[in-house]
Scaffold this active site. Sequence first.
Site, PDB file in Angstrom:
ATOM      1  N   TYR A  56       0.912  -1.222  -0.089  1.00  0.00           N
ATOM      2  CA  TYR A  56      -0.171   0.084   0.025  1.00  0.00           C
ATOM      3  C   TYR A  56       0.789   1.287  -0.062  1.00  0.00           C
ATOM      4  O   TYR A  56       2.201   1.129   0.058  1.00  0.00           O
ATOM      5  CB  TYR A  56      -1.088   0.036   1.088  1.00  0.00           C
ATOM      6  CG  TYR A  56      -0.306   0.312   2.657  1.00  0.00           C
ATOM      7  CD1 TYR A  56       0.578  -0.559   3.159  1.00  0.00           C
ATOM      8  CD2 TYR A  56      -0.342   1.508   3.011  1.00  0.00           C
ATOM      9  CE1 TYR A  56       1.315  -0.376   4.460  1.00  0.00           C
ATOM     10  CE2 TYR A  56       0.217   1.710   4.325  1.00  0.00           C
ATOM     11  CZ  TYR A  56       0.954   1.062   5.009  1.00  0.00           C
ATOM     12  OH  TYR A  56       1.541   1.019   6.096  1.00  0.00           O
ATOM     13  N   LYS A  76       6.599  -1.777   1.917  1.00  0.00           N
ATOM     14  CA  LYS A  76       5.330  -1.540   2.420  1.00  0.00           C
ATOM     15  C   LYS A  76       4.279  -2.259   2.549  1.00  0.00           C
ATOM     16  O   LYS A  76       3.086  -1.999   1.648  1.00  0.00           O
ATOM     17  CB  LYS A  76       4.955   0.289   1.878  1.00  0.00           C
ATOM     18  CG  LYS A  76       4.221   1.098   2.855  1.00  0.00           C
ATOM     19  CD  LYS A  76       4.207   2.469   2.364  1.00  0.00           C
ATOM     20  CE  LYS A  76       3.153   3.316   3.116  1.00  0.00           C
ATOM     21  NZ  LYS A  76       3.217   3.054   4.582  1.00  0.00           N
ATOM     22  N   GLU A 126      12.727   1.872  13.801  1.00  0.00           N
ATOM     23  CA  GLU A 126      11.975   3.060  13.590  1.00  0.00           C
ATOM     24  C   GLU A 126      10.706   3.020  14.492  1.00  0.00           C
ATOM     25  O   GLU A 126      10.488   2.093  15.615  1.00  0.00           O
ATOM     26  CB  GLU A 126      11.388   2.918  12.040  1.00  0.00           C
ATOM     27  CG  GLU A 126      10.783   1.394  11.617  1.00  0.00           C
ATOM     28  CD  GLU A 126      10.239   1.396  10.325  1.00  0.00           C
ATOM     29  OE1 GLU A 126      10.213   2.305   9.609  1.00  0.00           O
ATOM     30  OE2 GLU A 126      10.162   0.269   9.890  1.00  0.00           O
ATOM     31  N   LEU A 171      11.166   1.068   6.844  1.00  0.00           N
ATOM     32  CA  LEU A 171      10.790   1.692   5.822  1.00  0.00           C
ATOM     33  C   LEU A 171      11.372   2.886   5.381  1.00  0.00           C
ATOM     34  O   LEU A 171      11.350   3.771   6.286  1.00  0.00           O
ATOM     35  CB  LEU A 171       9.329   1.838   5.867  1.00  0.00           C
ATOM     36  CG  LEU A 171       8.630   2.270   4.684  1.00  0.00           C
ATOM     37  CD1 LEU A 171       8.274   1.059   3.708  1.00  0.00           C
ATOM     38  CD2 LEU A 171       7.155   2.754   4.851  1.00  0.00           C
TER      39      LEU A 171
HETATM   40  N1  PMP Z   1       8.073   3.564   8.904  1.00  0.00           N
HETATM   41  C1  PMP Z   1       6.808   2.752   8.878  1.00  0.00           C
HETATM   42  C2  PMP Z   1       6.679   1.553   9.367  1.00  0.00           C
HETATM   43  C3  PMP Z   1       5.935   3.473   8.342  1.00  0.00           C
HETATM   44  O1  PMP Z   1       4.249   2.785   8.509  1.00  0.00           O
HETATM   45  C4  PMP Z   1       5.796   4.681   7.932  1.00  0.00           C
HETATM   46  C5  PMP Z   1       4.444   5.633   7.555  1.00  0.00           C
HETATM   47  N2  PMP Z   1       4.280   5.056   6.112  1.00  0.00           N
HETATM   48  C6  PMP Z   1       6.948   5.613   7.795  1.00  0.00           C
HETATM   49  C7  PMP Z   1       8.224   4.845   8.238  1.00  0.00           C
HETATM   50  C8  PMP Z   1       7.199   6.832   7.351  1.00  0.00           C
HETATM   51  O2  PMP Z   1       6.950   6.811   5.899  1.00  0.00           O
HETATM   52  P1  PMP Z   1       6.378   8.281   5.102  1.00  0.00           P
HETATM   53  O3  PMP Z   1       7.152   9.261   5.570  1.00  0.00           O
HETATM   54  O4  PMP Z   1       6.446   7.650   3.716  1.00  0.00           O
HETATM   55  O5  PMP Z   1       5.138   8.289   5.616  1.00  0.00           O
END
Ligand code: PMP
Length: 287
Positions: free
Chosen positions: A39, A153, A185, A209
């Site tokens: 997603y 993701k 994270e 991610l």
């Molecule tokens: N890490 C994880 C596990 C996430 O779910 C997200 C949110 N999508 C992020 C990091 C941050 O990614 P983004 O800046 O693209 O929202």
Amino acid sequence: MIPGIAGDPPVYLNGEFTPLSQAKISVLDRGFIFGDGIYEVVPVYGRKPFRMAQHLARLARSLEAIRIPNPHGTAEWRELVGKLIDTSDAQDQFVYLQVTRGVAKRDHAFPAQVVPTVFGMTSPFARPAAALREQGVKAVTMPDERWLHCEIKSTSLLGNVLARQFAADRDALEVVMFRDGYLSEGSSSNIWVVKDGRLVAPQKNHLILEGIRYGFIEEMASAKGIPLEMRPVSQAEVEAADELMLSSATKEILPIVSLDGKPVGSGRPGPVYARLRQGYDEAIAAL
Ligand code: PMP
């Protein structure tokens, strides 16, 4: 009525827009049965998507990583995102896109003939409240118990769901997770450490991610002359940080001012946060 969703907004499913209440998928969809899908969440400000190219590139990478053929080219994805934005009156939105491997007889191995399921919706986006931006948020630490492909993701989010609930049960907004003593994270955000004016973040690899805000903060740090180190960050360094921050599409950048009940640095949002926050707001105003 679905809790938290007002009315019956249009959503996109496999080529058609239908009211949410009419959008149905098979119980054999591999997204439902196995979490076999990916997603994206694209934030939209003033009806304009923010960093769409980067989001669509990550969508393509996630699909490739799990060997689902990309059902759309970039232009088609952009058109779909535009149509989803048009289904809502909200100025600020977040567009959700999901692709699963599709519907097939239940068997773990990939089916021979299968058509990916494509789903899209948009929701009004309430930007983080001034109280959170100005006073900061609480976080708690926990071991990272997820799998070893966090760069994808994936809709298989059970580890992230349990981590987020760990925070919620402790009246915190987010967790800060560690694998083998090193920062990975949050449950749904990237985590940033500041020490002696330097920004430090875990390097991009399979353990996190790569947030679209990760790249954005990297660019802002470089533009503003904030030194940035991407390297393994020990739990001791996180606990001794001058500032901690989290970043995600829906949380933007927020200061973490309390970790496991102890103040982070001065216990107030710090100067590096203030500079990045200013850069974030300027980029959005310039959209
Ligand atoms: N890490 C994880 C596990 C996430 O779910 C997200 C949110 N999508 C992020 C990091 C941050 O990614 P983004 O800046 O693209 O929202």
